[in-house]
Design a protein around this motif. Sequence first.
Motif, PDB file in Angstrom:
ATOM      1  N   ALA A   1     -14.024  40.665  -1.535  1.00 43.08           N
ATOM      2  CA  ALA A   1     -14.171  42.117  -1.659  1.00 43.08           C
ATOM      3  C   ALA A   1     -12.828  42.839  -1.585  1.00 43.08           C
ATOM      4  CB  ALA A   1     -15.108  42.637  -0.565  1.00 43.08           C
ATOM      5  N   SER A   2     -11.912  42.333  -0.760  1.00 43.89           N
ATOM      6  CA  SER A   2     -10.642  43.045  -0.545  1.00 43.89           C
ATOM      7  C   SER A   2      -9.580  42.699  -1.585  1.00 43.89           C
ATOM      8  CB  SER A   2     -10.096  42.728   0.849  1.00 43.89           C
ATOM      9  OG  SER A   2      -9.777  41.345   0.983  1.00 43.89           O
ATOM     10  N   HIS A   3      -9.641  41.491  -2.182  1.00 39.77           N
ATOM     11  CA  HIS A   3      -8.576  41.036  -3.071  1.00 39.77           C
ATOM     12  C   HIS A   3      -9.023  40.650  -4.475  1.00 39.77           C
ATOM     13  CE1 HIS A   3      -6.366  40.805   0.694  1.00 39.77           C
ATOM     14  NE2 HIS A   3      -5.256  40.519   0.037  1.00 39.77           N
ATOM     15  N   GLU A   4     -10.309  40.322  -4.651  1.00 40.49           N
ATOM     16  CA  GLU A   4     -10.741  39.722  -5.913  1.00 40.49           C
ATOM     17  C   GLU A   4     -11.705  40.583  -6.724  1.00 40.49           C
ATOM     18  OE1 GLU A   4     -10.291  35.000  -4.875  1.00 40.49           O
ATOM     19  OE2 GLU A   4     -12.247  35.913  -4.536  1.00 40.49           O
ATOM     20  N   GLY A   5     -11.885  41.821  -6.340  1.00 39.69           N
ATOM     21  CA  GLY A   5     -12.683  42.740  -7.141  1.00 39.69           C
ATOM     22  C   GLY A   5     -14.186  42.630  -6.981  1.00 39.69           C
ATOM     23  N   ALA A   6     -14.679  41.886  -5.996  1.00 40.55           N
ATOM     24  CA  ALA A   6     -16.130  41.816  -5.791  1.00 40.55           C
ATOM     25  C   ALA A   6     -16.630  43.175  -5.325  1.00 40.55           C
ATOM     26  CB  ALA A   6     -16.474  40.744  -4.764  1.00 40.55           C
ATOM     27  N   ARG A   7     -17.639  43.699  -6.003  1.00 41.75           N
ATOM     28  CA  ARG A   7     -18.169  45.022  -5.687  1.00 41.75           C
ATOM     29  C   ARG A   7     -19.578  44.963  -5.111  1.00 41.75           C
ATOM     30  NH1 ARG A   7     -15.185  49.025  -4.848  1.00 41.75           N
ATOM     31  NH2 ARG A   7     -16.965  50.349  -5.346  1.00 41.75           N
ATOM     32  N   HIS A   8     -20.237  43.835  -5.307  1.00 41.05           N
ATOM     33  CA  HIS A   8     -21.631  43.718  -4.849  1.00 41.05           C
ATOM     34  C   HIS A   8     -21.884  42.315  -4.307  1.00 41.05           C
ATOM     35  CE1 HIS A   8     -22.903  47.663  -6.238  1.00 41.05           C
ATOM     36  NE2 HIS A   8     -22.118  47.462  -7.284  1.00 41.05           N
ATOM     37  N   LEU A   9     -22.955  42.206  -3.529  1.00 40.93           N
ATOM     38  CA  LEU A   9     -23.306  40.927  -2.914  1.00 40.93           C
ATOM     39  C   LEU A   9     -23.480  39.840  -3.965  1.00 40.93           C
ATOM     40  CD1 LEU A   9     -24.107  39.355  -0.365  1.00 40.93           C
ATOM     41  CD2 LEU A   9     -26.444  40.241  -0.657  1.00 40.93           C
ATOM     42  N   ASP A  10     -24.090  40.196  -5.074  1.00 43.29           N
ATOM     43  CA  ASP A  10     -24.312  39.245  -6.155  1.00 43.29           C
ATOM     44  C   ASP A  10     -22.985  38.664  -6.668  1.00 43.29           C
ATOM     45  OD1 ASP A  10     -26.354  38.096  -7.958  1.00 43.29           O
ATOM     46  OD2 ASP A  10     -25.225  39.129  -9.514  1.00 43.29           O
ATOM     47  N   ASP A  11     -21.945  39.507  -6.725  1.00 42.62           N
ATOM     48  CA  ASP A  11     -20.632  39.040  -7.180  1.00 42.62           C
ATOM     49  C   ASP A  11     -20.120  37.905  -6.296  1.00 42.62           C
ATOM     50  OD1 ASP A  11     -20.839  41.180  -8.915  1.00 42.62           O
ATOM     51  OD2 ASP A  11     -19.426  42.446  -7.823  1.00 42.62           O
ATOM     52  N   VAL A  12     -20.328  38.031  -4.995  1.00 42.53           N
ATOM     53  CA  VAL A  12     -19.808  37.045  -4.043  1.00 42.53           C
ATOM     54  C   VAL A  12     -20.634  35.769  -4.043  1.00 42.53           C
ATOM     55  CG1 VAL A  12     -19.424  36.561  -1.587  1.00 42.53           C
ATOM     56  CG2 VAL A  12     -18.697  38.750  -2.567  1.00 42.53           C
ATOM     57  N   LEU A  13     -21.947  35.893  -3.953  1.00 43.56           N
ATOM     58  CA  LEU A  13     -22.798  34.703  -3.820  1.00 43.56           C
ATOM     59  C   LEU A  13     -22.953  33.945  -5.132  1.00 43.56           C
ATOM     60  CD1 LEU A  13     -25.610  36.009  -1.431  1.00 43.56           C
ATOM     61  CD2 LEU A  13     -23.479  34.838  -0.862  1.00 43.56           C
ATOM     62  N   THR A  14     -22.739  34.628  -6.255  1.00 47.33           N
ATOM     63  CA  THR A  14     -22.952  33.985  -7.548  1.00 47.33           C
ATOM     64  C   THR A  14     -21.659  33.564  -8.231  1.00 47.33           C
ATOM     65  OG1 THR A  14     -24.909  35.367  -7.837  1.00 47.33           O
ATOM     66  CG2 THR A  14     -24.096  34.256  -9.792  1.00 47.33           C
ATOM     67  N   ARG A  15     -20.571  34.352  -8.048  1.00 49.03           N
ATOM     68  CA  ARG A  15     -19.350  34.062  -8.804  1.00 49.03           C
ATOM     69  C   ARG A  15     -18.115  33.779  -7.948  1.00 49.03           C
ATOM     70  NH1 ARG A  15     -22.534  37.276 -11.738  1.00 49.03           N
ATOM     71  NH2 ARG A  15     -21.957  39.128 -10.543  1.00 49.03           N
ATOM     72  N   ARG A  16     -17.823  34.588  -6.890  1.00 46.44           N
ATOM     73  CA  ARG A  16     -16.640  34.265  -6.079  1.00 46.44           C
ATOM     74  C   ARG A  16     -16.877  32.977  -5.306  1.00 46.44           C
ATOM     75  NH1 ARG A  16     -16.548  37.992  -8.759  1.00 46.44           N
ATOM     76  NH2 ARG A  16     -15.251  39.847  -8.691  1.00 46.44           N
ATOM     77  N   THR A  17     -18.117  32.747  -4.900  1.00 44.45           N
ATOM     78  CA  THR A  17     -18.549  31.449  -4.392  1.00 44.45           C
ATOM     79  C   THR A  17     -19.663  30.982  -5.324  1.00 44.45           C
ATOM     80  OG1 THR A  17     -20.351  32.228  -2.981  1.00 44.45           O
ATOM     81  CG2 THR A  17     -18.124  32.258  -2.040  1.00 44.45           C
ATOM     82  N   ARG A  18     -20.169  29.768  -5.093  1.00 41.19           N
ATOM     83  CA  ARG A  18     -21.288  29.261  -5.908  1.00 41.19           C
ATOM     84  C   ARG A  18     -22.523  28.997  -5.046  1.00 41.19           C
ATOM     85  NH1 ARG A  18     -21.101  30.132 -11.167  1.00 41.19           N
ATOM     86  NH2 ARG A  18     -19.051  29.786 -12.043  1.00 41.19           N
TER      87      ARG A  18
END
Length: 577
Positions: free
Chosen positions: A490-507
């Motif tokens: 969220a702070s460095h990679e542009g994740a804006r929503h929970l889905d961004d993190v659980l689906t793409r920044r992590t797998r």
Amino acid sequence: MTAVEREAAVRTATLGPVERGEALARMAERELDILVVGAGVVGAGTALDAATRGLSTGLVEARDWAAGTSSRSSKLIHGGLRYLEMLDFALVREALKERGLLLGRLAPHLVKPVPFLYPLQHRGWERLYAGSGVALYDAMSVSSGHGRGLPTHRHLTRRRALRVAPCLRKDVLVGALQYYDAQMDDARYVATLVRTAAAYGADVANRARVVGFLREGERVVGARVHDLEQGGEFEIRARQIVNATGVWTDDTQKLIAERGQFHVRASKGIHLVVPKDRIHSSTGLILRTEKSVLFVIPWGRHWIIGTTDTDWDLDKAHPAASSADIDYLLQHVNSVLAVPLTRDDVQGVYAGLRPLLAGESDATSKLSREHTVAHPVPGLVVVAGGKYTTYRVMAKDAVDEAVHGLAQKVAECVTEDVPLVGAEGYRALWNGRAQIARRTGLHVARVEHLLNRYGSMVDEVLELVTSDPTLGEPLAGADDYLRAEVVYAASHEGARHLDDVLTRRTRISIETFDRGTRSAREAAELMAPVLGWDHTQVEKEVEHYEKRVEAERESQRQPDDLTADAARLGAPDVQPI
């Protein structure tokens, strides 16, 4: 800027919420040289190419980095061994050169060698035929000048093949060939590519949807963009716009009432993710099917099995895997496994759409994987088709075409020599991973995981742990990831929503049997302070994610594409804050 300053800039580029707002403001207040629409791998690569030529560059994406095709691939960087059979030597040679560049120079922290076993079912002629093809593949790799980083192929007897891959039934092979390709986490690669473009001066913003184009006479001179996070619509003016929207190419072209000079068709490919212990093998597998090939790909503590190749003309944002798709893959992989897989073994399922240039053939597997660049109207360049592996070539061609419309001298492409953020110093850090483990108190396996996701940017993640030791603990329900990685997304990679993190920044969404629902609340609460969420927004994010997972599960119980698509659309997109 000196070389030292440039390296510092590359190392410290961040894509937090403040930087997103600033980037949008800068894009709206001046005319850009290049505005790229779409932040899949091609769009992100195009932004990096343009920025490193000294052009003022903007990149806007309607959803998240790699939210479409570029996060749902087979996660392979490969030359396309089967294209040799089609005698497409130029495509294979080009892809093998790019594979070598990515492994050795551009992204050694993200792109890794992976072995594959090809079982032989016929004595004599098949070994000669397939062996000649793999030998040519290796030779073309070396001749590209970038192929010496991978082992060459080898011939195996049946006994030796079964020692390498005990999972195979003895009656399905008489011998085997083993060769090497490469793999990466496709969504992480794109996020890193976007970050690299930003480090070289590109203004980038996700959740910024192009809703129309600005025209002066026949010429396209900019775009109207809707900020899906903060609301409002604004204009971004640019001397050249590059449409890199993949399977949405035709839709984007309609915004200027131009279908363009070619048509892009969508082909659906689905993949299954199963735990590592379900398939006993030390190598990946490549198997022939009646339509194409089937891969069984090592993926950390998992295997990825794919893919299908079927025409898709339903919802592009959320392609759905049907029960028939899953049965197809299980049937084909079980035809060679000594211990068959069942539905209960499947941890995750994902579906993606390949953007194919439509040809005369009705079979999507025969449509062109090559790319095309066009200039349908002044001020607008369209790039479409291609393979993930050759994204850099596509980006170069797109910028070369755009440069023709700038009426000024512009530097040649330099991305062949521009490592992605995290690449510089990665090998030295890898060699010192035991010392990093001792210094941080993390297990060396955890440090390796971090290095292979962030490269030399790992210190930024570890700084979060230093400031708050609880961030050094694993995320609930997803032991492979640290809590710090959620904050960093969220702070460095542009994740804006929970889905961004659980689906793409992590797998996590495909690597756990619960599809990430056990991790959702803790992850949302970690993101909240960074993104300014209150309790209501946290609840909304968790509820949306749970509904998305349930809709996907329901779609995978449906018999065909039509019913699967209807079920998947039962979960609405996340609402803007």
